[in-house]
Design an enzyme around this catalytic site. Structure first.
Site, PDB file in Angstrom:
ATOM      1  N   ARG A 101       0.888  -1.183   0.000  1.00  0.00           N
ATOM      2  CA  ARG A 101       0.000   0.000   0.000  1.00  0.00           C
ATOM      3  C   ARG A 101       0.911   1.214   0.000  1.00  0.00           C
ATOM      4  NH1 ARG A 101      -5.427   1.563   3.197  1.00  0.00           N
ATOM      5  NH2 ARG A 101      -6.123   0.137   1.586  1.00  0.00           N
ATOM      6  N   HIS A 128      -6.881   0.629  -6.912  1.00  0.00           N
ATOM      7  CA  HIS A 128      -7.146  -0.203  -5.729  1.00  0.00           C
ATOM      8  C   HIS A 128      -7.823  -1.481  -6.250  1.00  0.00           C
ATOM      9  CE1 HIS A 128      -7.614  -1.270  -1.689  1.00  0.00           C
ATOM     10  NE2 HIS A 128      -8.481  -0.390  -1.247  1.00  0.00           N
ATOM     11  N   GLN A 131     -10.028  -3.874  -4.139  1.00  0.00           N
ATOM     12  CA  GLN A 131     -11.317  -3.243  -3.835  1.00  0.00           C
ATOM     13  C   GLN A 131     -12.274  -3.395  -5.012  1.00  0.00           C
ATOM     14  OE1 GLN A 131     -12.045  -1.389  -0.759  1.00  0.00           O
ATOM     15  NE2 GLN A 131     -14.043  -1.845  -1.598  1.00  0.00           N
ATOM     16  N   ASP A 223     -16.998   7.456  -2.557  1.00  0.00           N
ATOM     17  CA  ASP A 223     -15.766   7.323  -1.762  1.00  0.00           C
ATOM     18  C   ASP A 223     -15.447   8.710  -1.195  1.00  0.00           C
ATOM     19  OD1 ASP A 223     -13.329   6.490  -0.679  1.00  0.00           O
ATOM     20  OD2 ASP A 223     -12.264   6.475  -2.600  1.00  0.00           O
ATOM     21  N   CYS A 263     -16.356   2.052  -0.344  1.00  0.00           N
ATOM     22  CA  CYS A 263     -15.220   1.180  -0.008  1.00  0.00           C
ATOM     23  C   CYS A 263     -14.843   1.259   1.464  1.00  0.00           C
ATOM     24  CB  CYS A 263     -14.019   1.535  -0.887  1.00  0.00           C
ATOM     25  SG  CYS A 263     -13.526   3.259  -0.724  1.00  0.00           S
ATOM     26  N   ARG A 291     -13.946  -8.369   0.703  1.00  0.00           N
ATOM     27  CA  ARG A 291     -12.529  -8.094   0.469  1.00  0.00           C
ATOM     28  C   ARG A 291     -11.711  -9.328   0.830  1.00  0.00           C
ATOM     29  NH1 ARG A 291     -10.219  -3.063   0.637  1.00  0.00           N
ATOM     30  NH2 ARG A 291      -8.331  -4.245   0.201  1.00  0.00           N
TER      31      ARG A 291
HETATM   32  N1   CP Z   1     -11.341   0.044   1.713  1.00  0.00           N
HETATM   33  C1   CP Z   1     -10.105  -0.067   2.209  1.00  0.00           C
HETATM   34  O1   CP Z   1      -9.132  -0.332   1.492  1.00  0.00           O
HETATM   35  O2   CP Z   1     -10.033   0.138   3.548  1.00  0.00           O
HETATM   36  P1   CP Z   1      -8.692   0.338   4.395  1.00  0.00           P
HETATM   37  O3   CP Z   1      -8.102   1.653   3.949  1.00  0.00           O
HETATM   38  O4   CP Z   1      -9.156   0.376   5.822  1.00  0.00           O
HETATM   39  O5   CP Z   1      -7.763  -0.785   4.113  1.00  0.00           O
HETATM   40  N1  NVA Z   2      -9.663   6.830  -2.152  1.00  0.00           N
HETATM   41  C1  NVA Z   2      -9.373   6.397  -0.813  1.00  0.00           C
HETATM   42  C2  NVA Z   2      -9.663   4.947  -0.646  1.00  0.00           C
HETATM   43  C3  NVA Z   2      -9.430   4.392   0.733  1.00  0.00           C
HETATM   44  C4  NVA Z   2      -9.689   2.927   0.821  1.00  0.00           C
HETATM   45  C5  NVA Z   2      -7.911   6.698  -0.494  1.00  0.00           C
HETATM   46  O1  NVA Z   2      -7.058   6.485  -1.354  1.00  0.00           O
HETATM   47  O2  NVA Z   2      -7.633   7.160   0.608  1.00  0.00           O
END
Ligand code: CP
Ligand code: NVA
Length: 304
Positions: A101, A128, A131, A223, A263, A291
């Site tokens: 990440r 993502h 997701q 989102d 999400c 997920r």
């Molecule tokens: N939706 C999602 O990826 O959640 P987190 O940021 O908590 O991992």
């Molecule tokens: N668009 C958001 C998604 C979090 C799961 C981010 O990147 O923070």
């Protein structure tokens, strides 16, 4: 040759369907898969916070008989303490797969290039993919048939919007996106998903108003307006996005039996009203649960 999951661009429609079929089996018969990844280890490199992604990968590995090692931002300190190339080559000697990440999408691309084990994108600024797959899987579970259904995405044309565009197009779902001017998904993503959608008899439409996006939709997705790393823009974005809140008035334009998706994490009162988020139409926690199931299928496909 090892396979990675960097972006949904890399998966074919039938590979996606293959992941969904395996997910169905994993949900139906958990016992059967309890040792398929015995002896395997997954590294989780996180440069941003997480609840769902971290916990679902960690627990998912455990349920498949393997284990995981979580590496917080200040531990690996990717690209600062050590180059991405050296991190990739070192971890490849210890583990069987790596989830990353990160901020810049190029970090995932580079990690995948230098690692000799599969690399999974656990969220980058561009996409993502886990997701997007879990979301389309959830829609498939709820409606049984997804081809021809319409998914409306309202809000910021961000990483989640990109993955949904790729996943929807490859699954034969129509997609209608509503964003403020200047916050549309990247043109290259729209162009590529339009091409894919066409091949699957579906359409992609981009609007600058939320009502057009939601009209005739079977699913309404939103989102956060400011993603991780955009905290300094949050106040400015609140003003720009204020007419794009998914609320009672907006969802009334959708088809009967519509689903509400997010999400998570969500900011009730900003991109979604509490009333809609917590309504009977909302499937946000089914998405969150899926997920884990979908990622278990991905782990089996890539690590075994
Ligand atoms: N939706 C999602 O990826 O959640 P987190 O940021 O908590 O991992
Ligand atoms: N668009 C958001 C998604 C979090 C799961 C981010 O990147 O923070």
């Amino acid at each position: 040759m090892k396979k990675d999951l960097v972006s949904l661009q890399d998966l074919t429609s039938s590979e996606i369907e293959g992941i969904f079929t395996l997910t169905d089996q994993l949900k139906k018969n958990k016992q059967k898969f309890k040792a398929v990844l015995a002896g395997k280890t997954l590294a989780l490199i996180f440069q941003k916070p997480s609840n769902r992604t971290r916990v679902s990968f960690d627990v998912g590995m455990y349920q498949l008989g393997g284990n995981s090692v979580y590496l917080a931002p200040n531990e690996i300190n990717l690209g600062v303490r050590e180059s991405i190339e050296d991190v990739a080559k070192t971890l490849s000697r210890y583990v069987d797969g790596i989830v990353l990440r990160t901020f810049a999408h190029k970090n995932v691309v580079d990690l995948a290039k230098f690692a000799t084990v599969p690399v999974i994108n656990g969220l980058s600024d561009f996409s993502h993919p886990c997701q997007g797959l879990a979301d389309i899987y959830t829609i498939r579970e709820k409606f049984k048939k997804i081809k021809g259904k319409t998914l409306a995405y309202v809000g910021d044309g961000n990483n989640v919007a990109h993955s949904l565009l790729f996943a929807a197009a490859k699954s034969g779902m129509n997609m209608q996106v509503g964003t403020p001017k200047g916050y549309e998904p990247q043109e290259s993503v729209v162009a590529e998903s339009e091409k894919q959608a066409k091949a699957n008899k579906a359409t992609v439409k981009i609007f600058n108003d939320p009502i057009s996006a939601v009209s005739g939709a079977d699913v309404i997705y939103t989102d956060v307006w400011a993603s991780m790393g955009q905290e300094e823009e949050a106040a400015k974005r609140k003003e720009i996005f204020k007419d794009f809140q998914v609320n009672k008035n907006l969802v009334s334009k959708a088809n009967k039996g519509y689903l509400v998706m997010h999400c998570l994490p969500a900011h009730r009162g900003e991109e979604v009203s509490a009333e809609v988020m917590d309504s009977a139409h909302s499937v946000v926690f089914d998405q969150a649960e899926n997920r884990m199931h979908v990622q278990k299928a991905i782990l089996i496909k890539l690590l075994r």
